[in-house]
Design a protein around this motif. Structure first.
Motif, PDB file in Angstrom:
ATOM      1  N   GLN A  11       2.014   6.889  -6.893  1.00  0.00           N
ATOM      2  CA  GLN A  11       1.071   7.913  -7.334  1.00  0.00           C
ATOM      3  C   GLN A  11       1.612   9.328  -7.178  1.00  0.00           C
ATOM      4  O   GLN A  11       1.108  10.255  -7.816  1.00  0.00           O
ATOM      5  CB  GLN A  11      -0.232   7.793  -6.545  1.00  0.00           C
ATOM      6  N   HIS A  12       2.642   9.481  -6.331  1.00  0.00           N
ATOM      7  CA  HIS A  12       3.127  10.829  -6.007  1.00  0.00           C
ATOM      8  C   HIS A  12       4.642  10.909  -6.215  1.00  0.00           C
ATOM      9  O   HIS A  12       5.397  11.190  -5.283  1.00  0.00           O
ATOM     10  CB  HIS A  12       2.763  11.180  -4.565  1.00  0.00           C
ATOM     11  N   GLN A  56       0.838  -1.202   0.000  1.00  0.00           N
ATOM     12  CA  GLN A  56       0.000   0.000   0.000  1.00  0.00           C
ATOM     13  C   GLN A  56       0.872   1.251   0.000  1.00  0.00           C
ATOM     14  O   GLN A  56       0.576   2.227  -0.706  1.00  0.00           O
ATOM     15  CB  GLN A  56      -0.916  -0.013   1.227  1.00  0.00           C
ATOM     16  N   TRP A  57       1.947   1.223   0.798  1.00  0.00           N
ATOM     17  CA  TRP A  57       2.873   2.362   0.803  1.00  0.00           C
ATOM     18  C   TRP A  57       3.484   2.539  -0.582  1.00  0.00           C
ATOM     19  O   TRP A  57       3.631   3.665  -1.057  1.00  0.00           O
ATOM     20  CB  TRP A  57       3.997   2.147   1.813  1.00  0.00           C
ATOM     21  N   ASP A  93      10.085   3.394  -5.793  1.00  0.00           N
ATOM     22  CA  ASP A  93       8.945   3.314  -4.886  1.00  0.00           C
ATOM     23  C   ASP A  93       8.938   1.975  -4.151  1.00  0.00           C
ATOM     24  O   ASP A  93       8.703   1.907  -2.941  1.00  0.00           O
ATOM     25  CB  ASP A  93       7.638   3.528  -5.641  1.00  0.00           C
ATOM     26  N   THR A 124       7.697  12.848  -0.436  1.00  0.00           N
ATOM     27  CA  THR A 124       8.268  11.515  -0.243  1.00  0.00           C
ATOM     28  C   THR A 124       9.048  11.449   1.057  1.00  0.00           C
ATOM     29  O   THR A 124       8.898  10.509   1.858  1.00  0.00           O
ATOM     30  CB  THR A 124       9.193  11.152  -1.420  1.00  0.00           C
ATOM     31  N   HIS A 178      -3.130   2.920  -9.683  1.00  0.00           N
ATOM     32  CA  HIS A 178      -2.197   3.700  -8.864  1.00  0.00           C
ATOM     33  C   HIS A 178      -1.187   4.464  -9.726  1.00  0.00           C
ATOM     34  O   HIS A 178      -0.092   4.793  -9.268  1.00  0.00           O
ATOM     35  CB  HIS A 178      -1.462   2.795  -7.867  1.00  0.00           C
ATOM     36  N   ARG A 198       2.321   1.754  -3.548  1.00  0.00           N
ATOM     37  CA  ARG A 198       1.379   2.313  -4.517  1.00  0.00           C
ATOM     38  C   ARG A 198       1.107   3.791  -4.241  1.00  0.00           C
ATOM     39  O   ARG A 198       0.915   4.585  -5.169  1.00  0.00           O
ATOM     40  CB  ARG A 198       0.094   1.491  -4.538  1.00  0.00           C
ATOM     41  N   HIS A 199       1.099   4.173  -2.968  1.00  0.00           N
ATOM     42  CA  HIS A 199       0.969   5.591  -2.631  1.00  0.00           C
ATOM     43  C   HIS A 199       2.153   6.376  -3.173  1.00  0.00           C
ATOM     44  O   HIS A 199       1.983   7.439  -3.796  1.00  0.00           O
ATOM     45  CB  HIS A 199       0.882   5.773  -1.112  1.00  0.00           C
ATOM     46  N   PHE A 209       6.747  11.527   4.055  1.00  0.00           N
ATOM     47  CA  PHE A 209       6.050  10.243   4.199  1.00  0.00           C
ATOM     48  C   PHE A 209       6.963   9.220   4.867  1.00  0.00           C
ATOM     49  O   PHE A 209       6.563   8.519   5.807  1.00  0.00           O
ATOM     50  CB  PHE A 209       5.609   9.751   2.820  1.00  0.00           C
TER      51      PHE A 209
END
Length: 392
Positions: free
Chosen positions: A23-24, A16-17, A106, A34, A92, A19-20, A37
């Motif tokens: 996206q960014h 999940q991290w 990522d 980044t 994503h 894919r987040h 996060f």
């Protein structure tokens, strides 16, 4: 809960991290979202220390083992994306136009975050694990900047390890080799100064486009005629410019030739640069023109320490089985700025299988989330293997 189940649970969250982050995407040293996060996650895991602002947006976390004193090892992941427009149509996919995680950073970041969570919650080792989240691997030499700002000395790092995904290598597999793992990559831009004229009177010119054509061909002789065929060298001209489509009847005054040269051996690297300069200068002189050379030194050869490579192979074999670990893979002509860290400390970088995906730096690429659990197991097993016993 057994460690294996814990790793699998963490791997799902790390996906999940990942894919987040996908996206960014952010570029080079400009990684405010980044970096924030990553730092927020590390603090929430209970790491002993979380330091931000190294090489502008780099993040470093410290996790101390509960078994007493021991070595300090560094684990490194890169965080930056590439200036590429994504073409995956995934749910994503990048939300930042013209930017995408086309090299899997990522995934690298998410896996090291997952390792940080596991290590901070278990601490079944002696010594210290230092988790390095690096900016600007994609051409910005962020690793070198972190070293210049005292990374190794500040955190007492004695060994350093890296991991990078590899499309085409099956998921759950690893590949590594002692010695040179990735090439040095230098870049060049040559400005050819000739004499323009009407296209109907080429004899009145010193045609830089013609000179550029000869130069492109001549440069290929470096690898084919000046270097031992068993000493890998790649010369690639990737950029040509001269004249204008709006003036097809004009021979221009100047032309530009640009590209990259990749080598494995340090002595060969120097010799190839000199041969390149000789060819450029003399080709221009042959046509009564001048050449202006802009030589741009790039990342050095990435060299795995033999003993650290053995340690990495043993860990990967424990994680995946010996049949899924290639301990003598082919050196790649790609480049990595992890090379700077390996120049200063013993260590090794290993390939992690990404399966049948698009290639790196391709707009259709995506990191394979099925690889995360294998990367997590590698990182956590490596720490327990290198730091499993207290110092005597």
């Amino acid at each position: 809960m057994p460690v294996q189940e814990t790793i699998e649970t963490i791997a799902e969250e790390a996906g999940q991290w990942r894919r987040h982050l996908h996206q960014h995407p952010e570029l080079l040293f400009d990684l405010p979202a980044t970096s924030a996060f990553v730092a927020d996650k590390l603090r929430s895991f209970g790491c002993d220390e979380v330091v931000t602002g190294i090489a502008k947006t780099g993040v470093v976390a410290v996790v101390k083992g509960k078994l007493g004193a021991g070595r300090t090892i560094g684990l490194r992941a890169d965080m930056d994306a590439l200036p590429i427009a994504e073409q995956t149509n995934l749910a994503h996919a990048s939300k930042n136009p013209g930017k995408m995680h086309a090299c899997g950073h990522d995934g690298h970041t998410a896996m090291l975050l997952g390792a940080a969570l596991h290590l901070a919650s278990t601490r079944d080792f002696a010594g210290t694990a230092v988790l390095i989240f690096q900016p600007a691997e994609e051409g910005g030499a962020g690793g070198r900047v972190m070293l210049e700002e005292g990374l190794l000395e500040r955190f007492g790092i004695e060994e350093v390890f890296g991991m990078h995904n590899e499309p085409g290598l099956p998921v759950g597999s690893f590949a590594i080799r002692p010695g040179p793992m990735l090439a040095a990559a230098d870049r060049f831009v040559v400005m050819l100064h000739g004499k323009g004229s009407h296209a109907a009177s080429p004899h009145e010119s010193r045609d830089p486009v013609l000179i550029a054509a000869h130069l492109v061909t001549a440069l290929q002789s470096i690898a084919s005629r000046n270097v031992d065929p068993f000493d890998p060298v790649v010369v690639s001209v990737t950029y040509l410019a001269g004249g204008s489509e709006a003036a097809l009847n004009v021979i221009p005054e100047t032309a530009i030739v640009g590209g990259t040269i990749r080598t494995i051996d340090t002595k060969t690297r120097k010799a190839v640069e000199q041969r390149f300069r000789d060819i450029v200068t003399n080709t221009a002189r042959l046509f009564e023109a001048q050449a202006e050379i802009d030589w741009r030194p790039g990342y050095p050869v990435t060299v795995n320490d033999p003993e650290m490579t053995k340690a990495a192979i043993a860990v990967a074999s424990d994680v995946a089985g010996t049949d899924k670990v290639n301990g003598d893979c082919q050196c790649t002509m790609g480049a990595e700025d992890f090379s700077y860290m390996l120049e200063k400390r013993p260590g090794a970088i290993i390939w992690l299988g990404n399966g049948d995906s698009a290639g790196l730096h391709n707009p259709a690429y995506d990191f394979n989330d099925d690889a995360i659990v294998h990367g997590l197991r590698y990182w956590t097993t490596l720490v327990n293997d290198r730091l499993g016993k207290p110092a005597v």
